[in-house]
Design an enzyme around this catalytic site. Structure first.
Site, short mmCIF file in Angstrom:
data_model
loop_
_atom_site.label_atom_id
_atom_site.label_comp_id
_atom_site.label_asym_id
_atom_site.label_seq_id
_atom_site.Cartn_x
_atom_site.Cartn_y
_atom_site.Cartn_z
N THR A 95 0.85 -1.20 0.00
CA THR A 95 0.00 0.00 0.00
C THR A 95 0.88 1.24 0.00
OG1 THR A 95 -1.52 1.40 1.26
CG2 THR A 95 -0.36 -0.24 2.54
N LEU A 154 -1.62 9.88 -9.94
CA LEU A 154 -0.25 10.03 -10.44
C LEU A 154 0.77 9.51 -9.42
CD1 LEU A 154 -0.52 13.65 -11.90
CD2 LEU A 154 -0.53 11.50 -13.15
N ASP A 201 -0.11 3.84 1.22
CA ASP A 201 -0.44 4.54 2.47
C ASP A 201 0.53 4.22 3.60
OD1 ASP A 201 -2.58 5.28 0.96
OD2 ASP A 201 -4.09 4.14 2.07
O1 F6P Z 1 -5.52 2.76 -0.15
C1 F6P Z 1 -4.69 3.37 -1.06
C2 F6P Z 1 -5.29 4.61 -1.62
O2 F6P Z 1 -4.46 5.03 -2.64
C3 F6P Z 1 -5.58 5.72 -0.60
O3 F6P Z 1 -4.47 6.52 -0.34
C4 F6P Z 1 -6.68 6.48 -1.27
O4 F6P Z 1 -7.50 7.18 -0.34
C5 F6P Z 1 -7.45 5.41 -1.93
O5 F6P Z 1 -6.55 4.37 -2.22
C6 F6P Z 1 -8.13 5.83 -3.20
O6 F6P Z 1 -8.73 4.73 -3.74
P1 F6P Z 1 -9.61 4.72 -5.03
O7 F6P Z 1 -8.69 4.80 -6.20
O8 F6P Z 1 -10.37 3.44 -4.96
O9 F6P Z 1 -10.49 5.93 -4.96
#
Ligand code: F6P
Length: 410
Positions: A141, A301, A143
């Site tokens: 991840t 990005l 995150d």
């Molecule tokens: O969980 C990873 C992540 O990139 C988060 O940082 C972000 O809030 C989320 O996914 C966005 O996800 P999606 O592309 O499903 O909107």
């Protein structure tokens, strides 16, 4: 290995997730797996019997190298929450009927905290019902919020892209003068964890002052205090750059992005789509101060920028894929591979195997001590932590001036 392996990708993609897939594939083959299947769109696709035989797609060493450099989930991803076992046994019976038919010995799932919920539930069901398949999670991840691991593959490359882009944005701001100044707000992903937003501080160096303010979601956001800091900064300089997390919240718990014309989408795990923080804050500053503002949402990005990937990240992502197969082959189930850091400089790390029940659905946040007292910047300890993870480059394989990826028709 005597049986077959199946691998899936789940949750938000990264620039390194396919390097883990390459590591799973290569290690499974090296350990004697007859077939390595790839679930299309994770567990959701498997339930619809959508999978491929990876050897029909990864044929040469060049394919492996291209796969390591291909961003986004090669197999397709999903945000699918398995029901509790007692709520819907049929779903589990269906999955295990498919796994047994395909003679799956090891099920590897590359994902984040929500995806580890899938490993947890499937391994529990297998133990209770005496099924032979072993389930191991491979962390991923941007995150960086998985529990029990020093860091997660995907984070280093996203952090490198964020540090690089924020530095370029700061330089751009220097070169034009506006009478009342310009305030640029850069919105960075990471949900409720500030690991990615803190990486904006990597822009700071001998040739760059770094962003002026950095706001992480771990600290309640005070709009008025933010406004007065911007006012003070505008008295001293013409261009101000602020890094904000998509997940910053007011002290009453409302996300800042909900104050504007936000998007109301909520996923299967109950996560709201967090988008619009930069837009809201840029409008607020423009309204209060009458200066020029710009809102930049790094959005996809930052997780797709394989042209700016960290070598450490891509290598570790590959390594962790291999470690997941090894763990399953050696009898582990209901586990996730983690990274342990032995030293920052020189950077040294290794993998270990941890109980997925202690990881699934949890969120590891930036420690309070790694944010300054005002809550407006990260400390040197944060930089010492992230710096080794962004080291080195992986040169894209360029064709006609554009990076080449491993192609699979969607
Ligand atoms: O969980 C990873 C992540 O990139 C988060 O940082 C972000 O809030 C989320 O996914 C966005 O996800 P999606 O592309 O499903 O909107």
């Amino acid at each position: 290995m005597k049986g077959n392996v199946i691998v899936g990708q789940s949750g938000g993609p990264t620039a390194a997730i396919n390097s883990s897939l390459a590591g799973v594939y290569r290690t499974a083959k090296d350990r004697g797996a007859k077939k390595v299947y790839g679930m299309l769109y994770g567990i959701q696709g498997l339930l619809e019997e959508r999978y491929i035989d990876l050897s029909e797609h990864i044929k040469t060493d060049l394919d492996i190298e291209l796969l390591k450099r291909t961003p986004a989930a090669y197999l397709g991803s999903c945000r699918y929450k398995l029901p509790e076992i007692h709520e819907n046994k049929e779903v589990y019976e269906k999955i295990f009927e498919i796994l047994n038919r395909l003679e799956i010995e090891a099920f590897i799932y590359i994902g984040g905290n929500d995806s580890m919920d899938t490993i947890k539930k499937l391994s529990d069901y297998a133990i209770v019902t005496g099924q032979p398949t072993r389930f191991v999670g491979c962390p991923k991840t941007i995150d960086n919020d998985l529990a029990l691991t020093d860091h997660t593959p995907g984070y280093g490359s996203a952090a490198k892209y964020i540090g690089t882009s924020v530095k370029e944005i700061i330089r751009d701001g220097f070169c034009l003068e506006y009478s009342k100044g310009v305030v640029t707000i850069v919105e960075i992903m990471g949900r409720n964890a500030g690991w990615l937003t803190g990486a904006a501080a990597l822009a700071k160096g001998e040739d760059c002052p770094g962003p002026d303010l950095i706001y992480l979601p771990e600290i309640p956001f005070d709009l008025e205090d933010f406004g007065s800091r911007i006012k003070e900064l505008l008295k001293k300089k013409g261009s101000i750059v602020v890094a904000v997390s998509e997940g910053i919240k007011l002290s009453d718990g409302r996300y800042v992005c909900e104050l504007g014309a936000g998007i109301d989408f909520v996923d299967a795990f109950g996560h709201k789509q967090l988008s619009g923080t930069a837009n809201y804050l840029a409008s607020y500053v423009a309204g209060e101060m009458g200066c020029k503002t710009r809102a930049i949402e790094l959005s996809t990005l930052q997780r797709a920028a394989s042209h700016c990937a960290s070598r450490v990240d891509i290598l570790e992502a590959y390594q962790v894929g291999g470690a997941a197969v090894k763990a399953a082959d050696e009898g582990d189930t209901g586990k996730m591979i983690v990274f342990e850091r032995y030293s920052d400089d020189p950077y040294q790390s290794g993998t270990a195997v941890k109980d997925v029940h202690k990881i699934a659905n949890d969120e590891r946040l930036v420690p309070r001590a790694w944010v300054n007292e005002d809550g407006t910047y990260v400390t040197d300890d944060f930089i010492t932590y992230v710096r080794p993870l962004i080291q080195g480059d992986v040169a894209p394989i360029m064709v006609d001036g554009i990076p080449r990826h491993l192609f699979r028709p969607f």
